[in-house]
Scaffold this motif. Structure first.
Motif, PDB file in Angstrom:
ATOM      1  N   TYR A  37     -15.547 -66.070 -11.351  1.00 23.92           N
ATOM      2  CA  TYR A  37     -15.288 -65.549 -12.687  1.00 23.92           C
ATOM      3  C   TYR A  37     -14.732 -64.123 -12.676  1.00 23.92           C
ATOM      4  O   TYR A  37     -14.069 -63.720 -13.619  1.00 23.92           O
ATOM      5  N   THR A  38     -15.056 -63.354 -11.635  1.00 23.84           N
ATOM      6  CA  THR A  38     -14.610 -61.955 -11.613  1.00 23.84           C
ATOM      7  C   THR A  38     -13.513 -61.723 -10.588  1.00 23.84           C
ATOM      8  O   THR A  38     -12.898 -60.648 -10.570  1.00 23.84           O
ATOM      9  N   GLY A  39     -13.292 -62.694  -9.701  1.00 25.99           N
ATOM     10  CA  GLY A  39     -12.217 -62.565  -8.724  1.00 25.99           C
ATOM     11  C   GLY A  39     -12.541 -61.665  -7.550  1.00 25.99           C
ATOM     12  O   GLY A  39     -11.647 -61.249  -6.819  1.00 25.99           O
ATOM     13  N   GLN A  40     -13.828 -61.358  -7.354  1.00 27.40           N
ATOM     14  CA  GLN A  40     -14.242 -60.503  -6.237  1.00 27.40           C
ATOM     15  C   GLN A  40     -14.903 -61.383  -5.169  1.00 27.40           C
ATOM     16  O   GLN A  40     -16.098 -61.684  -5.254  1.00 27.40           O
ATOM     17  N   VAL A  41     -14.125 -61.816  -4.205  1.00 31.91           N
ATOM     18  CA  VAL A  41     -14.619 -62.773  -3.205  1.00 31.91           C
ATOM     19  C   VAL A  41     -15.518 -62.073  -2.203  1.00 31.91           C
ATOM     20  O   VAL A  41     -15.137 -61.060  -1.612  1.00 31.91           O
ATOM     21  N   SER A  42     -16.697 -62.628  -2.048  1.00 32.68           N
ATOM     22  CA  SER A  42     -17.653 -62.094  -1.075  1.00 32.68           C
ATOM     23  C   SER A  42     -17.676 -62.975   0.163  1.00 32.68           C
ATOM     24  O   SER A  42     -17.926 -64.179   0.060  1.00 32.68           O
ATOM     25  N   LEU A 165     -13.224 -62.381 -16.615  1.00 35.10           N
ATOM     26  CA  LEU A 165     -12.061 -63.264 -16.487  1.00 35.10           C
ATOM     27  C   LEU A 165     -10.759 -62.482 -16.546  1.00 35.10           C
ATOM     28  O   LEU A 165      -9.800 -62.795 -15.824  1.00 35.10           O
ATOM     29  N   SER A 166     -10.718 -61.471 -17.400  1.00 31.41           N
ATOM     30  CA  SER A 166      -9.481 -60.674 -17.496  1.00 31.41           C
ATOM     31  C   SER A 166      -9.224 -59.919 -16.194  1.00 31.41           C
ATOM     32  O   SER A 166      -8.080 -59.782 -15.760  1.00 31.41           O
ATOM     33  N   ILE A 167     -10.284 -59.447 -15.548  1.00 31.34           N
ATOM     34  CA  ILE A 167     -10.126 -58.764 -14.253  1.00 31.34           C
ATOM     35  C   ILE A 167      -9.656 -59.747 -13.191  1.00 31.34           C
ATOM     36  O   ILE A 167      -8.808 -59.431 -12.353  1.00 31.34           O
ATOM     37  N   ARG A 168     -10.229 -60.949 -13.236  1.00 34.51           N
ATOM     38  CA  ARG A 168      -9.820 -61.967 -12.260  1.00 34.51           C
ATOM     39  C   ARG A 168      -8.333 -62.297 -12.395  1.00 34.51           C
ATOM     40  O   ARG A 168      -7.615 -62.437 -11.398  1.00 34.51           O
ATOM     41  N   ASP A 170      -5.814 -60.435 -14.067  1.00 33.81           N
ATOM     42  CA  ASP A 170      -4.912 -59.290 -13.861  1.00 33.81           C
ATOM     43  C   ASP A 170      -5.694 -58.001 -14.124  1.00 33.81           C
ATOM     44  O   ASP A 170      -5.900 -57.630 -15.286  1.00 33.81           O
ATOM     45  N   GLN A 171      -6.095 -57.355 -13.059  1.00 29.38           N
ATOM     46  CA  GLN A 171      -6.922 -56.150 -13.212  1.00 29.38           C
ATOM     47  C   GLN A 171      -6.159 -55.027 -13.904  1.00 29.38           C
ATOM     48  O   GLN A 171      -6.734 -54.301 -14.718  1.00 29.38           O
ATOM     49  N   ASP A 172      -4.870 -54.876 -13.603  1.00 26.92           N
ATOM     50  CA  ASP A 172      -4.084 -53.809 -14.242  1.00 26.92           C
ATOM     51  C   ASP A 172      -3.983 -54.038 -15.743  1.00 26.92           C
ATOM     52  O   ASP A 172      -4.108 -53.091 -16.536  1.00 26.92           O
ATOM     53  N   ALA A 173      -3.738 -55.282 -16.138  1.00 27.71           N
ATOM     54  CA  ALA A 173      -3.640 -55.593 -17.565  1.00 27.71           C
ATOM     55  C   ALA A 173      -4.984 -55.355 -18.253  1.00 27.71           C
ATOM     56  O   ALA A 173      -5.030 -54.846 -19.382  1.00 27.71           O
ATOM     57  N   ALA A 174      -6.081 -55.717 -17.570  1.00 25.09           N
ATOM     58  CA  ALA A 174      -7.416 -55.497 -18.141  1.00 25.09           C
ATOM     59  C   ALA A 174      -7.672 -54.008 -18.343  1.00 25.09           C
ATOM     60  O   ALA A 174      -8.192 -53.591 -19.388  1.00 25.09           O
ATOM     61  N   ALA A 176      -5.392 -51.734 -18.732  1.00 29.00           N
ATOM     62  CA  ALA A 176      -4.494 -51.268 -19.780  1.00 29.00           C
ATOM     63  C   ALA A 176      -5.044 -51.559 -21.171  1.00 29.00           C
ATOM     64  O   ALA A 176      -4.754 -50.853 -22.135  1.00 29.00           O
ATOM     65  N   LEU A 177      -5.859 -52.614 -21.272  1.00 29.04           N
ATOM     66  CA  LEU A 177      -6.469 -52.969 -22.560  1.00 29.04           C
ATOM     67  C   LEU A 177      -7.727 -52.152 -22.849  1.00 29.04           C
ATOM     68  O   LEU A 177      -8.376 -52.352 -23.871  1.00 29.04           O
ATOM     69  N   GLY A 178      -8.075 -51.278 -21.924  1.00 28.35           N
ATOM     70  CA  GLY A 178      -9.224 -50.404 -22.154  1.00 28.35           C
ATOM     71  C   GLY A 178     -10.523 -50.880 -21.532  1.00 28.35           C
ATOM     72  O   GLY A 178     -11.589 -50.311 -21.787  1.00 28.35           O
ATOM     73  N   ILE A 179     -10.460 -51.925 -20.722  1.00 33.03           N
ATOM     74  CA  ILE A 179     -11.670 -52.437 -20.077  1.00 33.03           C
ATOM     75  C   ILE A 179     -12.015 -51.556 -18.873  1.00 33.03           C
ATOM     76  O   ILE A 179     -11.138 -51.256 -18.051  1.00 33.03           O
ATOM     77  N   ASP A 180     -13.262 -51.146 -18.802  1.00 34.93           N
ATOM     78  CA  ASP A 180     -13.735 -50.379 -17.641  1.00 34.93           C
ATOM     79  C   ASP A 180     -13.939 -51.370 -16.494  1.00 34.93           C
ATOM     80  O   ASP A 180     -14.996 -51.998 -16.380  1.00 34.93           O
ATOM     81  N   THR A 181     -12.925 -51.517 -15.655  1.00 27.71           N
ATOM     82  CA  THR A 181     -12.957 -52.575 -14.634  1.00 27.71           C
ATOM     83  C   THR A 181     -14.030 -52.320 -13.577  1.00 27.71           C
ATOM     84  O   THR A 181     -14.678 -53.258 -13.115  1.00 27.71           O
ATOM     85  N   THR A 182     -14.220 -51.071 -13.206  1.00 26.26           N
ATOM     86  CA  THR A 182     -15.237 -50.777 -12.185  1.00 26.26           C
ATOM     87  C   THR A 182     -16.641 -51.099 -12.710  1.00 26.26           C
ATOM     88  O   THR A 182     -17.450 -51.715 -12.005  1.00 26.26           O
ATOM     89  N   ARG A 183     -16.918 -50.703 -13.950  1.00 26.53           N
ATOM     90  CA  ARG A 183     -18.236 -50.991 -14.534  1.00 26.53           C
ATOM     91  C   ARG A 183     -18.454 -52.499 -14.674  1.00 26.53           C
ATOM     92  O   ARG A 183     -19.539 -53.003 -14.369  1.00 26.53           O
ATOM     93  N   THR A 184     -17.418 -53.213 -15.103  1.00 28.27           N
ATOM     94  CA  THR A 184     -17.542 -54.666 -15.268  1.00 28.27           C
ATOM     95  C   THR A 184     -17.807 -55.346 -13.928  1.00 28.27           C
ATOM     96  O   THR A 184     -18.672 -56.230 -13.828  1.00 28.27           O
ATOM     97  N   LYS A 185     -17.096 -54.932 -12.902  1.00 33.78           N
ATOM     98  CA  LYS A 185     -17.310 -55.538 -11.579  1.00 33.78           C
ATOM     99  C   LYS A 185     -18.705 -55.207 -11.056  1.00 33.78           C
ATOM    100  O   LYS A 185     -19.356 -56.049 -10.424  1.00 33.78           O
ATOM    101  N   ASN A 186     -19.177 -54.005 -11.333  1.00 32.03           N
ATOM    102  CA  ASN A 186     -20.524 -53.646 -10.890  1.00 32.03           C
ATOM    103  C   ASN A 186     -21.593 -54.473 -11.607  1.00 32.03           C
ATOM    104  O   ASN A 186     -22.601 -54.860 -11.011  1.00 32.03           O
ATOM    105  N   LEU A 187     -21.374 -54.731 -12.913  1.00 30.08           N
ATOM    106  CA  LEU A 187     -22.338 -55.554 -13.647  1.00 30.08           C
ATOM    107  C   LEU A 187     -22.350 -56.986 -13.112  1.00 30.08           C
ATOM    108  O   LEU A 187     -23.420 -57.590 -12.936  1.00 30.08           O
ATOM    109  N   SER A 188     -21.170 -57.517 -12.856  1.00 30.45           N
ATOM    110  CA  SER A 188     -21.089 -58.868 -12.289  1.00 30.45           C
ATOM    111  C   SER A 188     -21.750 -58.909 -10.915  1.00 30.45           C
ATOM    112  O   SER A 188     -22.489 -59.853 -10.585  1.00 30.45           O
TER     113      SER A 188
END
Length: 309
Positions: A37-42, A165-168, A170-174, A176-188
């Motif tokens: 869902y977040t596109g961060q493969v572990s 899902l937006s980060i998964r 297109d992180q740049d587009a997310a 650009a829309l004002g989403i804090d991508t680092t915070r969202t990935k940390n929460l996930s």
């Protein structure tokens, strides 16, 4: 899920399989939230699983505290590890997170194996199980599996889920829309690591023995977790459950040499079987069994017409 063990009530063997399936459901859900869902493969989910197992086992080893406390501390310890890892790698681009998780699991395996004064090293930590029956363990891990399913379901329907899902996609587009991508990935990552740590703590309680080569193992924990997600369906709620069922069945089929009717050398072929299964799934159902279920259903519906023709 509640009725399933009753059908095999007299068989501890099948009860044990159900316990393993539920444990892999938890691990699969954990990995799926982060990667699917977040596109961060572990590549190193064993790091979170293992730290959860040791959060349960170490207090018992040093102070004789019940490993059941690990169901509280195991998840939190894994979240702490994930938070530290996220601080290091989430601000970077590319495959750094995947490499970071892989390296973390290997570093922890080596450190926990060498520091005998703290972890008992390769001698491992032994704990006499609470119950002789497997049914209580089944109900405990089923409750955890249901909790992980509900958590993933709720997150995917929430604002956080849409951010993931937006980060998964297109992180740049997310961003650009004002989403804090680092915070969202940390929460996930926090939710994902919490359930991986919980599964590790349960493993310690259920198996009654851990050592670094088992709980931080790349092939037995990290790779199997990824396969559960891929075969079941990455980015689907029920994919990890289906993947866990298939993986445990295939593993047991080969481990038991087709339940005792095949030659013994088959038991050493389970890794090859996993590889072949993944190749087949990727070639025929890239979305996994659940993700491409409509393709499977279409093939089944067409099959009778061909026979009739």
């Amino acid at each position: 899920m509640l009725v399933a063990p009753l059908t095999v009530y007299t068989s501890t063997y099948f009860q044990g399989l159900l316990v393993l399936i539920m444990m892999w459901v938890v691990m699969g859900n954990s990995w799926n939230l982060l990667a699917g869902y977040t596109g961060q493969v572990s590549f190193g989910h064993a790091a979170f699983f293992g730290i959860g197992a040791y959060a349960s086992g170490l207090p018992f080893h040093h102070w004789k505290l019940s490993p059941w406390w690990g169901l509280l501390t195991g998840g939190l310890a894994a979240v702490l590890l994930g938070y530290l890892l996220g601080k290091l790698v989430f601000r970077l681009r590319g495959p750094y997170f995947a490499l970071g998780t892989l390296a973390s699991a290997e570093i922890l395996r080596l450190v926990f194996g060498e520091e005998e004064w703290l972890t008992a090293g390769h001698n491992g930590i032994f704990y006499m199980g609470t119950w002789t029956s497997k049914l209580p363990y089944y109900y405990v891990i089923t409750a955890i599996a249901l909790l992980s399913l509900v958590a993933v379901k709720m997150i995917t329907r929430s604002k956080l889920g849409f951010y993931c899902l937006s980060i998964r996609e297109d992180q740049d587009a997310a961003a650009a829309l004002g989403i804090d991508t680092t915070r969202t990935k940390n929460l996930s990552l926090a939710v994902s690591t919490f359930f991986a740590g919980l599964a590790g703590a349960f493993y310690m309680i259920y198996m009654g023995f851990i050592d670094p080569e088992v709980v931080f193992a790349l092939h037995n924990i990290s790779i199997i977790t990824i396969l559960v997600g891929i075969i079941g369906g990455v980015g689907t709620v029920w994919g990890p459950a289906v993947g866990a069922l298939i993986m445990v069945f295939v593993q047991e089929l080969f481990r038991s040499s087709f339940f005792g009717i095949g030659p013994s050398w088959i038991s050493r072929m389970h890794a090859l079987a996993f590889g072949a299964l993944v190749v087949v799934v990727i070639l025929t159902m890239a979305g996994g069994v659940v993700g491409d279920w409509h393709l499977l259903a279409r093939r089944f519906r067409r099959a009778p017409r061909k026979e009739g023709a």
